[in-house]
Structure formats: C-alpha cells, structure tokens
Design a protein around this motif. Sequence first.
Motif, short mmCIF file in Angstrom:
data_model
loop_
_atom_site.label_atom_id
_atom_site.label_comp_id
_atom_site.label_asym_id
_atom_site.label_seq_id
_atom_site.Cartn_x
_atom_site.Cartn_y
_atom_site.Cartn_z
N TYR A 63 26.62 19.61 13.04
CA TYR A 63 27.23 20.52 14.00
C TYR A 63 27.52 19.81 15.32
CZ TYR A 63 27.88 24.59 17.03
OH TYR A 63 28.38 25.49 17.92
N HIS A 66 30.56 17.80 14.84
CA HIS A 66 31.72 18.69 14.76
C HIS A 66 32.17 19.14 16.14
CE1 HIS A 66 34.33 21.93 13.47
NE2 HIS A 66 33.56 22.83 14.05
N LYS A 67 31.21 19.39 17.02
CA LYS A 67 31.52 19.87 18.37
C LYS A 67 31.61 18.74 19.40
CE LYS A 67 31.80 24.34 17.67
NZ LYS A 67 33.06 25.08 17.92
N ASN A 68 31.45 17.49 18.93
CA ASN A 68 31.54 16.34 19.83
C ASN A 68 30.48 16.41 20.92
OD1 ASN A 68 32.44 13.91 20.81
ND2 ASN A 68 34.28 14.73 21.78
N CYS A 69 29.23 16.72 20.52
CA CYS A 69 28.13 16.83 21.47
C CYS A 69 27.27 15.57 21.45
CB CYS A 69 27.23 18.02 21.10
SG CYS A 69 28.01 19.64 21.16
N LYS A 137 28.09 20.23 24.62
CA LYS A 137 29.24 19.58 25.25
C LYS A 137 29.15 19.70 26.76
CE LYS A 137 33.34 19.68 23.51
NZ LYS A 137 34.65 20.09 22.99
N GLY A 175 31.81 9.44 16.12
CA GLY A 175 30.94 10.28 15.32
C GLY A 175 29.49 9.82 15.35
N LYS A 232 33.32 13.00 14.36
CA LYS A 232 33.44 14.06 15.35
C LYS A 232 34.76 14.81 15.19
CE LYS A 232 30.40 12.10 18.86
NZ LYS A 232 30.24 11.65 20.26
N ASP A 233 34.75 16.04 15.68
CA ASP A 233 35.95 16.90 15.66
C ASP A 233 36.51 17.02 14.24
OD1 ASP A 233 35.88 17.26 18.46
OD2 ASP A 233 36.78 15.28 18.71
N SER A 234 35.63 17.11 13.25
CA SER A 234 36.06 17.17 11.85
C SER A 234 35.85 18.57 11.28
CB SER A 234 35.31 16.14 11.01
OG SER A 234 33.90 16.32 11.16
N ARG A 235 36.19 18.72 10.01
CA ARG A 235 36.12 20.03 9.35
C ARG A 235 34.67 20.51 9.24
NH1 ARG A 235 37.44 19.33 4.13
NH2 ARG A 235 37.01 17.11 4.27
#
Length: 311
Positions: A63, A66-69, A137, A175, A232-235
């Motif tokens: 997660y 996914h959220k680039n945290c 973020k 990532g 990062k920023d993936s499905r």
Amino acid sequence: MQDEILQFERNMVWDLIPLPKGKSVIGTKWVFRNKKDESGVVVRNKARLVAKGIEAIRISLAYAAHKNCTVYQVEVKSAFLNGVLHEEVYVAQPEGFVDPHHPDHKGTVDTTLFLKRQGEDLILIQIYVDDIIFGSKNQKFCKNFSKIMETKFEMSMMGELNFFLGLQVKQLPGGIFINQAKYIKDILKKFNMSDSSVMKTSMATGTLIDADPSGKPVDQKIPPNLGLWYPKDSRFELTAFTDADHAGCKLDRKSTSGSCQFIGDKLVSWTSKKQNCVSTSTAEAEYVAAASCCFQVLWMKTQLRDFGYNY
C-alpha cells in the motif's frame, strides 16, 4: 516471557473472559529472538507474544508503494499499546501462562492496524511485536505521530525502514525492494554452503523426491539477492492463483497445494503445503487447494477494507 506478561498486566492489555458462543479465537505464539543491528551485532535478547500472521506487513508495504509513501520505523519497550477498541478480538492465552483457574477463558486485545484520514491524506501505522512501521505522503503526519509517540511511550525512532523482521527493505525512487539476502547468507554459512554453485532453477519440474536420511546433501543454491519489487504508483487490484499436484508424495500419496496472492503486480502472500487428506482425483486435489487459497483471499479482503478498498 515473564517481563512481557507483566507489561500486559501493567498496561491492562486484555481482560480474561470465557469465549462467547459463535466467536472464533486467534492463536498466539511466543517469538524468541536476538535483536541485532545492521552489522549483525546482538544488542538485546527478547521474548514476545504475538498473534499469528505476518502477511499484513507486506500488504502495508504494498500500500505504501501504491501511494508513493515513505515508511519509517520505531521500536517500543512493550509489544502492545493501548487503544480504543472498535471491535472485539479474542486470542488464546499464552503458552506457559494459562490461568489455572480459568483454562478455557480467552483474552480480548486491540488490533494491530491503525489508520487516520484527514481529507485526502492518510497515515498508516502497523504494529508487529515491539516494532511499529508507519508512513504517509504527508510528512507532517509522520512528524506529528513520531512526536506524540515519544512523549507518551518509551520508544526510539529508527528512521526510514530498512531492516524489519528479517526483511531487508530498500525504499527507492521507483518503488520498494524487499529481500532476505542477509538471512539467506547466514543460513548458507551455518551449513557450510557459502561457496556452493548457484542455480537459477533449484530443481527440475516434475521431479518426485523420496525420503533418504542417509543421502548426501545437494551443494547448490539459488541466488541470495533475489527479492520482491513493489513499484510505486502501480495497480492495486486483488488477484489470486492456485494449483495442486495429485498424489505428488511417493510415501503417503498426498497432494500439495500451492497458491499466491497479488495486489496489483505486487506479490504479498504465498504458500506451498502438503494437504492433510488423500485426494482420490486431480479435481479433488484442486478443490482442496482452491479452498485454502480462497480462505486467504477472504482474509485479505477484510484487511484491505481497512485501507478503503472493497473488492
């Protein structure tokens, strides 16, 4: 172990009660380990009581990617923190510390995932044993959380997450990369296999193995630096795969179930386990494997609902 139980009593972690009718119970286990720094030096010996299950950590990292945290880590003195209960959770009494007057009673404890939303921003906090990882973020959320924890609990800030539960975590611009190179190298050294040749595939497909206690060990290994890549920023859709062989064990003719679960293109959970029953057909072996896979998927759906995803 005694120190851990005393911490529970001091912090009023649980209440001992009979298990209500229709409620399930989560098993507990003791975890014994040496706390090491990055260079492998032992800094503390520990015994911790934990609820079984660790896939939640990989889900949290997926997660975060996914959220680039950016994910950070803190360590607290006691493995459990007090919080407001929003649901009832029942766990078994710890081995070696079962109340002799109430052996059938269970403890109710807090859950380990905490989320706070403010508008479009969200901070994720995941607790495992005596470690906490958190990320957002919004860096202001992270700074405020760290400050609050330092004022309320005995803890130490460890900076960006890079080593956790035997996992080496590298947070890169594209990532998060997870592997267990150090753990693998320690195992190879323990069994005098550090100089063994490397294979890309550890075994030919379709090979059936017999038990051979007197046989010679195989001196080949897989590359120790392989790992999992969470871009990062993936499905972020939930996908599962399952398969089984039929009567693959030559000793008892039991089949083996295999499954893996992805969030987007991020592998977060997997298993390969001999089945408990003897399947009379390929179809039956597949059904047993599929049932186990679906059980894991249902648990993951429940976990991901806390993140705001309803699959």
